[in-house]
Motif scaffolding. Structure first.
Motif, PDB file in Angstrom:
ATOM      1  N   ALA A 152      91.928  84.228  74.107  1.00 13.12           N
ATOM      2  CA  ALA A 152      90.896  83.222  73.918  1.00 13.12           C
ATOM      3  C   ALA A 152      90.853  82.312  75.142  1.00 13.12           C
ATOM      4  O   ALA A 152      91.806  82.251  75.923  1.00 13.12           O
ATOM      5  N   PRO A 153      89.753  81.590  75.378  1.00  8.58           N
ATOM      6  CA  PRO A 153      89.692  80.671  76.524  1.00  8.58           C
ATOM      7  C   PRO A 153      90.829  79.659  76.487  1.00  8.58           C
ATOM      8  O   PRO A 153      91.251  79.213  75.427  1.00  8.58           O
ATOM      9  N   GLN A 154      91.307  79.292  77.680  1.00  4.09           N
ATOM     10  CA  GLN A 154      92.445  78.388  77.763  1.00  4.09           C
ATOM     11  C   GLN A 154      92.200  77.315  78.815  1.00  4.09           C
ATOM     12  O   GLN A 154      91.653  77.586  79.882  1.00  4.09           O
ATOM     13  N   MET A 155      92.629  76.084  78.506  1.00  2.00           N
ATOM     14  CA  MET A 155      92.719  75.017  79.496  1.00  2.00           C
ATOM     15  C   MET A 155      94.196  74.728  79.669  1.00  2.00           C
ATOM     16  O   MET A 155      94.869  74.273  78.736  1.00  2.00           O
ATOM     17  N   ARG A 156      94.721  75.013  80.866  1.00  5.02           N
ATOM     18  CA  ARG A 156      96.157  74.962  81.090  1.00  5.02           C
ATOM     19  C   ARG A 156      96.477  73.929  82.179  1.00  5.02           C
ATOM     20  O   ARG A 156      95.893  73.956  83.258  1.00  5.02           O
ATOM     21  N   PHE A 157      97.392  73.020  81.871  1.00  5.65           N
ATOM     22  CA  PHE A 157      97.900  72.081  82.867  1.00  5.65           C
ATOM     23  C   PHE A 157      99.218  72.656  83.363  1.00  5.65           C
ATOM     24  O   PHE A 157     100.248  72.563  82.697  1.00  5.65           O
ATOM     25  N   THR A 158      99.183  73.268  84.542  1.00  2.00           N
ATOM     26  CA  THR A 158     100.294  74.095  85.007  1.00  2.00           C
ATOM     27  C   THR A 158     101.193  73.415  86.030  1.00  2.00           C
ATOM     28  O   THR A 158     102.222  73.971  86.400  1.00  2.00           O
ATOM     29  N   GLY A 159     100.821  72.238  86.523  1.00  2.00           N
ATOM     30  CA  GLY A 159     101.591  71.598  87.567  1.00  2.00           C
ATOM     31  C   GLY A 159     102.990  71.211  87.111  1.00  2.00           C
ATOM     32  O   GLY A 159     103.160  70.493  86.129  1.00  2.00           O
ATOM     33  N   VAL A 160     104.007  71.690  87.829  1.00  2.00           N
ATOM     34  CA  VAL A 160     105.395  71.349  87.508  1.00  2.00           C
ATOM     35  C   VAL A 160     105.612  69.864  87.773  1.00  2.00           C
ATOM     36  O   VAL A 160     105.383  69.378  88.882  1.00  2.00           O
ATOM     37  N   GLY A 161     106.033  69.113  86.746  1.00  4.11           N
ATOM     38  CA  GLY A 161     106.268  67.685  86.898  1.00  4.11           C
ATOM     39  C   GLY A 161     105.019  66.858  87.115  1.00  4.11           C
ATOM     40  O   GLY A 161     105.116  65.689  87.517  1.00  4.11           O
ATOM     41  N   ALA A 162     103.849  67.413  86.845  1.00  2.00           N
ATOM     42  CA  ALA A 162     102.585  66.700  87.082  1.00  2.00           C
ATOM     43  C   ALA A 162     102.422  65.531  86.110  1.00  2.00           C
ATOM     44  O   ALA A 162     103.040  65.484  85.043  1.00  2.00           O
ATOM     45  N   THR A 163     101.566  64.585  86.487  1.00  3.10           N
ATOM     46  CA  THR A 163     101.230  63.441  85.638  1.00  3.10           C
ATOM     47  C   THR A 163      99.784  63.564  85.177  1.00  3.10           C
ATOM     48  O   THR A 163      98.871  63.674  86.004  1.00  3.10           O
ATOM     49  N   ILE A 164      99.586  63.538  83.877  1.00  2.00           N
ATOM     50  CA  ILE A 164      98.255  63.648  83.288  1.00  2.00           C
ATOM     51  C   ILE A 164      97.957  62.322  82.595  1.00  2.00           C
ATOM     52  O   ILE A 164      98.736  61.857  81.758  1.00  2.00           O
ATOM     53  N   THR A 165      96.825  61.713  82.929  1.00  9.29           N
ATOM     54  CA  THR A 165      96.474  60.398  82.397  1.00  9.29           C
ATOM     55  C   THR A 165      95.158  60.473  81.640  1.00  9.29           C
ATOM     56  O   THR A 165      94.158  60.977  82.163  1.00  9.29           O
ATOM     57  N   LEU A 166      95.178  59.982  80.417  1.00  6.45           N
ATOM     58  CA  LEU A 166      93.964  59.892  79.606  1.00  6.45           C
ATOM     59  C   LEU A 166      93.667  58.417  79.361  1.00  6.45           C
ATOM     60  O   LEU A 166      94.458  57.720  78.714  1.00  6.45           O
ATOM     61  N   ASN A 167      92.551  57.944  79.870  1.00  9.56           N
ATOM     62  CA  ASN A 167      92.185  56.555  79.670  1.00  9.56           C
ATOM     63  C   ASN A 167      91.241  56.396  78.486  1.00  9.56           C
ATOM     64  O   ASN A 167      90.828  57.374  77.861  1.00  9.56           O
ATOM     65  N   ASN A 168      90.884  55.191  78.202  1.00  7.65           N
ATOM     66  CA  ASN A 168      90.022  54.865  77.063  1.00  7.65           C
ATOM     67  C   ASN A 168      88.738  55.692  77.089  1.00  7.65           C
ATOM     68  O   ASN A 168      88.046  55.735  78.102  1.00  7.65           O
ATOM     69  N   ALA A 169      88.424  56.326  75.963  1.00  6.08           N
ATOM     70  CA  ALA A 169      87.200  57.127  75.874  1.00  6.08           C
ATOM     71  C   ALA A 169      85.990  56.281  75.547  1.00  6.08           C
ATOM     72  O   ALA A 169      84.880  56.798  75.408  1.00  6.08           O
ATOM     73  N   GLY A 170      86.184  54.974  75.401  1.00  7.20           N
ATOM     74  CA  GLY A 170      85.061  54.117  75.043  1.00  7.20           C
ATOM     75  C   GLY A 170      84.520  54.463  73.669  1.00  7.20           C
ATOM     76  O   GLY A 170      85.282  54.722  72.740  1.00  7.20           O
ATOM     77  N   GLN A 171      83.229  54.495  73.535  1.00  8.80           N
ATOM     78  CA  GLN A 171      82.599  54.722  72.237  1.00  8.80           C
ATOM     79  C   GLN A 171      82.358  56.196  71.942  1.00  8.80           C
ATOM     80  O   GLN A 171      81.654  56.530  70.990  1.00  8.80           O
ATOM     81  N   ARG A 172      82.957  57.047  72.727  1.00  9.77           N
ATOM     82  CA  ARG A 172      82.786  58.475  72.480  1.00  9.77           C
ATOM     83  C   ARG A 172      83.714  58.920  71.359  1.00  9.77           C
ATOM     84  O   ARG A 172      84.928  59.022  71.542  1.00  9.77           O
TER      85      ARG A 172
END
Length: 663
Positions: free
Chosen positions: A211-231
């Motif tokens: 199936a389709p995949q979204m993969r965060f593959t970076g070793v030791g990477a930093t992923i940041t999710l900020n406020n989505a607002g009114q979504r």
């Protein structure tokens, strides 16, 4: 004359190195502002530099120009010259200007070390979104994009950008690999950085890898999710796309951010996908800030075998929600211990997000009626906040009737820091203290201890506003309450044989533990089981608390507030514990309290701690245990002498005179 000798001269070699500089190359073929008739990406004449973008170059597709865009561009593996290291896609949707009307389709694997930039401009029709105007791997098998960074910039009124990957086939295998650090951020319009990855696969194949995949593959990477607002669909919407991460990454998220995905089921006889897959196989204890909402959108219900799975780890929160289907089971099986450290994101009346009081939620959406089931499979569960069960389907909008909202915890230890709330505000169960029809009442909400029971530790209140469940509930379980001012809602427990599955009784009920005091009050604020008559007193007849054993711990208090309490086996009160009957009745010497009783003769044990029993509505009364009609009850054994009352009155009056003189 001396003969001159020519010295040997070392040869000079001239090396001419030709270096091709990386360039930004803009498409000028069909669908471009130049409106060239050709759609062949392999023709250099269709690019502003005269060259097809290759390694090191950035290809730019600009759908924001004049004239209005028509036609479509499709790129596949046969286009061998097209091999950019970066891609910029500019889309537009504007009812007063130029709108992209056809998609850019790329069915070719790319290594985008320069990143992927998506720019969406214009006011957007009715505040809508780009509907898959950039599609990746929709017509081919195994398309993979390796993207160093994903930069999304949306227009003023865009809700989010929708990127189409794969198709509805479980064998498409399109993959997006985010190889570096990544930030999904909101702009002043609370919208930039939001993205939908649309790849709707509702039934997986046998291996769950295609199936389709979204993969965060970076070793030791930093992923940041900020406020989505009114979504209200989250910072990242995944549809049926798999989410894969590494256990060594750092995930940082605003308390009001979350990801949104569609549920799925495994192929017949095979387990379903992981909610979040661990690429390196480690526990995902790095996701304590990641809030997850899963919408049941599968065409068939999940069984215990085909259910989705959840890797052991620490997550922010989990919201299991029905959406668009009716009468089907959405189910997740734990594969190791789980912790939820944050809170489900809700939205207020103005549409602004806020962190709720619950780390785990099971919900039937309005107009739908799906089962939402989390099976801990004997593994342990920690929820820092509360657990919320809510049926919003309405009393008559769904023909399937109420479906289970279940937390299955047989053999597990469950720690809940906040309240447990079970409610059905839209007519699936009586909620008002003196009313409610009970039609379509949901009697299938439960923390279910199964045949062997569970250990449930509750730091907040037990607030049940629906009918008694037909499930096992906590009939063979231990419930320990440690809240300082917690309440326990009394529901139906009129059938007590072996802690009946139709009761809200528990096996062992602990009020406080060593070093962790509790002050717990029984309440009966809601009509839970009986038919509403309009008379609150009649409505609630038969609603009572039943337990095999009740233990009141050190420095802890249980106030029963005159509610009916039945003990089947034993009552124990620590030397520093207190049982407050708080009957609210007028008692006198020899009065028997009928609302609190034990089955059989327990008088010898009860009288050991009779001095720890009081009635705060009858100050100074003392009690002893007696056998009455085959049941052990509390009887008033001493009342304050009239002289005691006189001394108390005199003391009060003396204090009044003293303070008057001081004035």
């Amino acid at each position: 004359m001396k003969k001159r000798t020519l010295s040997t001269i070392a040869p000079i070699t001239l090396t001419l190195a030709t270096t091709l500089s990386a360039v930004d190359t803009t498409w000028e073929g069909v669908n471009s502002s130049e409106s060239n008739s050709s759609a062949d990406v392999e023709l250099g004449s269709n690019w502003d530099t005269g060259n097809v973008p290759g390694t090191g170059d950035t290809a730019i597709f600009n759908y924001q120009g004049d004239p209005t865009l028509q036609g479509s561009i499709s790129i596949d593996s046969s286009d061998t010259l097209f091999d950019p290291s970066g891609l910029i896609f500019r889309s537009n949707e504007d009812p007063t200007g130029y709108t992209q009307t056809s998609p850019l389709i790329i069915d070719k694997s790319l290594n985008l070390t320069n990143g992927l930039q998506i720019v969406a401009s214009g006011s957007a029709l009715s505040g809508s979104r780009d509907a898959n105007r950039l599609q990746i791997g929709t017509n081919s098998f195994g398309t993979t994009w390796n993207i160093d960074s994903l930069d999304i910039n949306e227009g003023m009124s865009w809700s989010f950008f929708e990127l189409g990957i794969g198709d509805s086939s479980p064998n498409n295998s399109t993959v997006l690999n985010i190889t570096g650090d990544q930030t999904f951020a909101a702009n002043t319009n609370n919208k930039t950085g939001n993205i939908n990855i649309n790849g709707n696969v509702t039934t997986e194949n046998e291996t769950n890898t295609l199936a389709p995949q979204m993969r965060f593959t970076g070793v030791g990477a930093t992923i940041t999710l900020n406020n989505a607002g009114q979504r209200d669909t989250g910072v990242i919407g995944l549809g049926g796309v798999h989410l894969d991460v590494r256990s060594d990454q750092t995930w940082i998220a605003d308390a009001t951010s979350f990801i949104n995905m569609s549920g799925s089921v495994g192929a017949s006889g095979f387990a379903g996908k992981y909610v979040v897959e661990s690429i390196d196989g480690g526990r995902l204890d790095n996701l304590g800030a990641l809030n997850i909402r899963i919408n049941g959108n599968q065409s068939t219900g999940a069984s215990a075998t085909t259910a989705m799975r959840m890797h052991g780890g620490t997550y922010g929160s989990l919201w299991m929600n029905s959406s668009g289907t009716s009468g089907r089971d959405q189910r997740i099986n734990a594969t190791d211990d789980l912790s939820f450290a944050a809170a489900v994101v809700d939205f207020d009346g103005a549409g602004d997000p806020y962190a709720s009081d619950y780390g785990l939620r099971f919900r039937n959406d309005a107009g739908n009626s799906d089962s939402q089931i989390l099976d801990m499979a004997g593994f342990n569960l920690d929820v820092a906040n509360g657990v919320h069960f809510v049926d919003d389907a309405g009393s008559s909008s769904v023909s399937y009737g109420p479906k289970p909202l279940l937390l299955l915890v047989e053999g597990s230890t469950v720690n809940i820091g906040g309240d447990v709330l079970m409610e059905a505000p839209n007519g699936r169960g009586p909620e008002a203290p003196a009313g409610g029809s009970g039609n379509f009442a949901n009697d299938k909400m439960s923390i279910d201890g199964g045949a062997t029971g569970a250990d449930v530790n509750l730091g907040g209140s037990w607030d049940v506003r629906v009918v008694g469940s037909t499930r096992d509930n906590l009939k063979n379980s231990t419930l320990t309450m440690t809240g300082d001012s917690a309440t326990f809602e009394i529901a139906d427990a009129s059938s007590v044989t072996n802690m009946s599955s139709s009761s809200w009784g528990v096996d062992t009920f602990n009020v406080g533990t060593t070093g962790d005091l509790a002050n717990v009050s029984f309440v009966n604020n809601y009509l839970n089981d009986n038919t509403a008559t309009g008379d609150a007193n009649l409505d609630k007849i038969g609603e009572q608390f039943v337990a095999n054993t009740v233990n009141i711990g050190e420095n802890s208090t249980l106030s029963t507030n005159g509610e009916i309490v039945q003990i089947l086996t034993a009552l124990n009160i620590d030397a520093t514990g207190t049982l407050d009957l708080n009957t609210g009745a007028v008692l006198s010497m020899g009065s028997i309290v009928d609302s609190f009783f034990g089955d059989g003769d327990m008088t010898a044990l009860w009288n050991v701690f009779a001095d720890r029993v009081l009635d705060s509505s009858n100050t100074g009364y003392e009690f002893m245990a007696v056998l009455d009609g085959g049941q052990t009850k509390w009887q008033v054994s001493a009342v304050p002498e009239p002289s005691t009352y006189a001394l108390l009155f005199a003391g009060v009056m003396g204090a009044v005179v003293y303070f008057r003189r001081r004035k």
